[in-house]
Design a protein around this motif. Structure first.
Motif, PDB file in Angstrom:
ATOM      1  N   ILE A  65       3.056  -5.992 -15.094  1.00  0.00           N
ATOM      2  CA  ILE A  65       4.218  -6.773 -14.648  1.00  0.00           C
ATOM      3  C   ILE A  65       4.899  -7.408 -15.863  1.00  0.00           C
ATOM      4  CG2 ILE A  65       5.005  -8.733 -13.238  1.00  0.00           C
ATOM      5  CD1 ILE A  65       2.647  -8.241 -11.390  1.00  0.00           C
ATOM      6  N   ALA A  66       4.068  -7.976 -16.763  1.00  0.00           N
ATOM      7  CA  ALA A  66       4.608  -8.639 -17.951  1.00  0.00           C
ATOM      8  C   ALA A  66       5.436  -7.655 -18.782  1.00  0.00           C
ATOM      9  CB  ALA A  66       3.478  -9.223 -18.782  1.00  0.00           C
ATOM     10  N   GLU A  67       4.908  -6.408 -18.933  1.00  0.00           N
ATOM     11  CA  GLU A  67       5.645  -5.406 -19.712  1.00  0.00           C
ATOM     12  C   GLU A  67       6.974  -5.081 -19.040  1.00  0.00           C
ATOM     13  OE1 GLU A  67       2.895  -2.165 -20.306  1.00  0.00           O
ATOM     14  OE2 GLU A  67       1.658  -3.436 -21.611  1.00  0.00           O
ATOM     15  N   ASN A  68       6.922  -5.022 -17.711  1.00  0.00           N
ATOM     16  CA  ASN A  68       8.111  -4.729 -16.934  1.00  0.00           C
ATOM     17  C   ASN A  68       9.165  -5.832 -17.104  1.00  0.00           C
ATOM     18  OD1 ASN A  68       9.668  -3.306 -15.195  1.00  0.00           O
ATOM     19  ND2 ASN A  68       8.204  -3.301 -13.512  1.00  0.00           N
ATOM     20  N   GLU A 110      15.173  -8.288 -11.966  1.00  0.00           N
ATOM     21  CA  GLU A 110      15.365  -6.869 -12.281  1.00  0.00           C
ATOM     22  C   GLU A 110      14.044  -6.113 -12.166  1.00  0.00           C
ATOM     23  OE1 GLU A 110      18.158  -5.012 -13.144  1.00  0.00           O
ATOM     24  OE2 GLU A 110      19.289  -6.788 -12.540  1.00  0.00           O
ATOM     25  N   ALA A 111      12.978  -6.740 -12.679  1.00  0.00           N
ATOM     26  CA  ALA A 111      11.675  -6.067 -12.734  1.00  0.00           C
ATOM     27  C   ALA A 111      11.067  -5.912 -11.341  1.00  0.00           C
ATOM     28  CB  ALA A 111      10.730  -6.842 -13.641  1.00  0.00           C
ATOM     29  N   ILE A 142      14.445  -8.119 -20.103  1.00  0.00           N
ATOM     30  CA  ILE A 142      15.057  -9.345 -20.625  1.00  0.00           C
ATOM     31  C   ILE A 142      16.496  -9.036 -21.040  1.00  0.00           C
ATOM     32  CG2 ILE A 142      14.999 -11.043 -22.508  1.00  0.00           C
ATOM     33  CD1 ILE A 142      11.941 -10.865 -22.404  1.00  0.00           C
ATOM     34  N   PRO A 143      17.481  -9.758 -20.464  1.00  0.00           N
ATOM     35  CA  PRO A 143      18.884  -9.459 -20.790  1.00  0.00           C
ATOM     36  C   PRO A 143      19.224  -9.875 -22.220  1.00  0.00           C
ATOM     37  CG  PRO A 143      18.750 -11.460 -19.473  1.00  0.00           C
ATOM     38  CD  PRO A 143      17.362 -10.901 -19.537  1.00  0.00           C
ATOM     39  N   PHE A 200      14.539 -15.438 -18.075  1.00  0.00           N
ATOM     40  CA  PHE A 200      13.370 -14.801 -17.457  1.00  0.00           C
ATOM     41  C   PHE A 200      13.576 -14.609 -15.954  1.00  0.00           C
ATOM     42  CE2 PHE A 200      11.208 -15.705 -21.441  1.00  0.00           C
ATOM     43  CZ  PHE A 200      10.470 -14.533 -21.593  1.00  0.00           C
ATOM     44  N   GLY A 201      14.318 -15.523 -15.338  1.00  0.00           N
ATOM     45  CA  GLY A 201      14.623 -15.373 -13.911  1.00  0.00           C
ATOM     46  C   GLY A 201      15.339 -14.057 -13.661  1.00  0.00           C
TER      47      GLY A 201
END
Length: 649
Positions: free
Chosen positions: A126-129, A79-80, A134-135, A73-74
């Protein structure tokens, strides 16, 4: 992993240098370099791939799933929102299974941060972004966004199953350490010639468990007993020794009861003027290292040491004695160092040191020229930093000494002994022990409770408990005694460790020996029951081992899934305790694990028996493996708490 990374690093550097050969001119040489270059590139790709595989295989050590999710998530958050500095990273296990296994709730806090910069963004956006960024990873099945912007994470069952197989094949291995740090834990630390009391008991139990945790995680741990073995009280003790046992230098004095001896000498010190004068002369003689007085001092210390050792033997405590006397010579140098840096002020004949941000000064030299606790604690801290080269130093004493240590640490930082961002120096305080009446823990006559009496009482009560359960009818005498000690000392330790150490703690044998609820009595019975499941089905170690190598741990039933995930939270629980040194988190976890196991065992049959004959007709092997994994994690948890389970109870 680390070596692979280092090699990747150096190869990358080598490739860079090959790109611009300086004025080599020789074409044949260039061809050779090109070939070399191709080989290096190939090797580099192989290494990168093996690092990826190693990460996904998670080697032999247990993976901290929470930490791995934080890495994932980091990356997604960076990225987001690349412009957000130090974005908050919050990943927690989900409380309700229907929403998934873990949850990332950074989006709300990030929206707050942006709002403070004048950007209005919907946290759900933001959450959607984050979700889109997510890699690729090995453990997330799917994510869903809920409510204002919670990201719910569902783990891959196959991945959890693989981790459980790893655990079964390799045992409970700690997560790998980047570097082996040196840890000093100062705990127990009773005073010579005085009774060890329940405060020392708490320090001993909590300190020992912290050491066990650091040791399990692979740190280099030094366990120190900072005993009070120096000071003016030795003057009166030695003077009394000379009167009572005049030939103490040749015949070892039979001091049976050191407490009584201490009280007699104190009474004389308070009432007889000439005895008091002699006591002071004895202190001077002792400080000048007069052999006869050092011998007397050693004799008194030895009597005390033997008393302490009885307690340590019961509780299975390893500790190195390094008392205040060890730092005597070192205190003068410490005072000089503070003086040389102009940090000492005179105050009515005392030498004091003010540390920044602290209201109270340290007194490094009294007006009579003597040193204080402040001086010896500074000398001890300096020795632990410079001679022991400790990276982490922890003092386990009651919370009442919190301010004292705060000032000592501040003074040490002021003089430049350590940087708190590099070296962790911490006071882990604890509350007082109360009796069942919520008042200070004392005997009926108002005396301090002798620890050995308390431990004996524990043994007596645990035997009563075992006989109540008719264990004396089924266990051999040897097994019964083992169970008695395991329950008595396990319950005393667990009762202490299962409460937040910061709070005061009510000592109650009835509560700690009750086998319902979050007690060692309950957990030890649960553990023995889990261990006996395989035995009753006639499945031996070898069969379990073979099953672990060949059988996939299926997690199709809700209760199997819940148990599997609970087992794998062990590393993140230990990580949390490493951060805050609060051991009750481990106790809560073990209790949760035991209750989760009971739910699983009640709803998923592991063994089917014939109703008539009671013979085992069917064994569910992957569920037997779940039993085995639960026992393994519980055993390691007990080990960290210093509790010694027995095979038969």
């Amino acid at each position: 992993g680390l070596n692979t990374e280092l090699e990747i690093h150096s190869l990358t550097a080598e490739l860079e240098s090959l790109k611009n050969p300086q004025g080599l001119g020789l074409s044949s040489h260039l061809d050779g370099l090109r070939e070399e270059n191709a080989k290096l590139k190939y090797r580099l790709n192989v290494l990168k791939r093996s690092l990826q595989e190693e990460r996904s295989q998670c080697s032999k050590t247990m993976m901290n799933i929470n930490q791995r999710l934080q890495e994932i998530f980091g990356e997604a958050i960076r990225e987001a929102c690349p412009d957000l500095e130090n974005p908050p990273l919050a990943v927690t296990p989900n409380q309700q299974a229907k929403f998934g296994d873990y949850q990332c709730n950074s989006a709300m806090a990030m929206a707050q941060m942006m709002k403070s910069k004048g950007l209005k963004v919907n946290p759900r956006q933001i959450a959607e972004n984050i979700q889109q960024n997510i890699p690729d990873n090995e453990l997330i099945e799917k994510t869903e966004i809920a409510g204002p912007g919670f990201i719910n994470v569902h783990l891959k069952r196959s991945f959890v199953s693989k981790l459980l197989t790893n655990l079964l094949l390799n045992g409970v291995q700690p997560p790998s350490l980047e570097s082996k740090k040196k840890v000093v834990v100062d705990f127990s630390s009773p005073n010579i010639a005085k009774e060890m009391h329940v405060g020392h008991l708490r320090s001993t139990i909590i300190g020992d468990s912290m050491c066990r945790l650091f040791e399990f995680l692979g740190y280099d741990v030094l366990r120190l007993n900072h005993v009070g073995d120096w000071g003016t009280q030795f003057g009166m003790l030695i003077a009394h020794l000379q009167d009572k046992f005049p030939n103490y230098l040749t015949v070892s004095p039979p001091i049976g009861d050191l407490q009584a001896f201490y009280k007699e000498s104190k009474k004389r010190f308070d009432e007889e003027e000439d005895f008091k004068k002699r006591a002071y002369q004895c202190v001077v003689k002792l400080q000048s290292k007069d052999p006869a007085f050092i011998k007397g001092w050693n004799l008194i210390c030895d009597v005390s040491r033997n008393e302490f050792q009885k307690v340590y033997n019961c509780l299975d405590i390893q500790i190195i004695e390094r008392g205040e006397s060890f730092y005597q010579e070192k205190m003068t140098a410490v005072v000089k160092e503070f003086e040389a840096k102009g940090l000492v002020e005179m105050d009515e004949g005392r030498k004091i040191v003010f540390a920044p941000g602290q209201q109270i000064p340290l007194t490094v030299v009294k007006s009579d020229g003597g040193y204080t606790y402040d001086t010896s604690d500074l000398a001890a801290l300096r020795h632990r930093l410079f001679d022991e080269k400790a990276d982490i130093i922890i003092y386990v004493t009651d919370s009442g000494q919190g301010t004292h240590f705060q000032v000592v640490f501040a003074a040490a930082q002021m003089i430049g002994w350590y940087d708190p961002n590099v070296t962790r120096v911490e006071h882990a305080g604890f509350g007082v022990v109360l009796g069942e009446d919520k008042k200070k823990f004392k005997t009926r006559s108002g005396d301090t409770v002798r620890l050995m009496d308390l431990l004996d009482e524990g043994l007596k009560r645990s035997m009563e408990k075992l006989k109540e359960k008719d264990r004396d009818k089924v266990l051999s005498t040897e097994d019964l005694t083992k169970a008695q000690r395991s329950v008595a000392f396990g319950c005393i330790k667990y009762a202490d460790l299962s409460h937040n150490r910061i709070n005061d703690y009510v000592f109650s044998f009835d509560k700690m020996l009750d086998d319902r609820g979050n007690t060692a009595a309950y957990l030890l019975y649960a553990f023995t029951r889990i261990r006996s499941i395989a035995r009753l089905a006639n499945i031996d170690e070898a069969a379990l081992r073979k099953a672990a190598e060949t059988t996939e741990v299926l997690l199709e039933h809700d209760k199997e899934w819940k148990l599997g995930k609970c087992l794998l939270r062990f590393p993140e629980i230990l990580q949390k305790i490493l951060d805050d040194l609060l051991l009750h988190t481990l106790c809560d976890y073990l209790y949760e694990l035991a209750t989760t196991f009971t739910e699983f065992y009640d709803s998923c049959y592991c063994i089917e028996k014939d109703r008539q004959t009671g013979e085992v007709v069917k064994v569910n092997m992957w569920r037997m493996l779940l039993c085995d994994a639960t026992a393994a994690i519980m055993a390691k948890g007990f080990d960290i708490l210093g509790i010694n389970p027995v095979s038969r109870m």
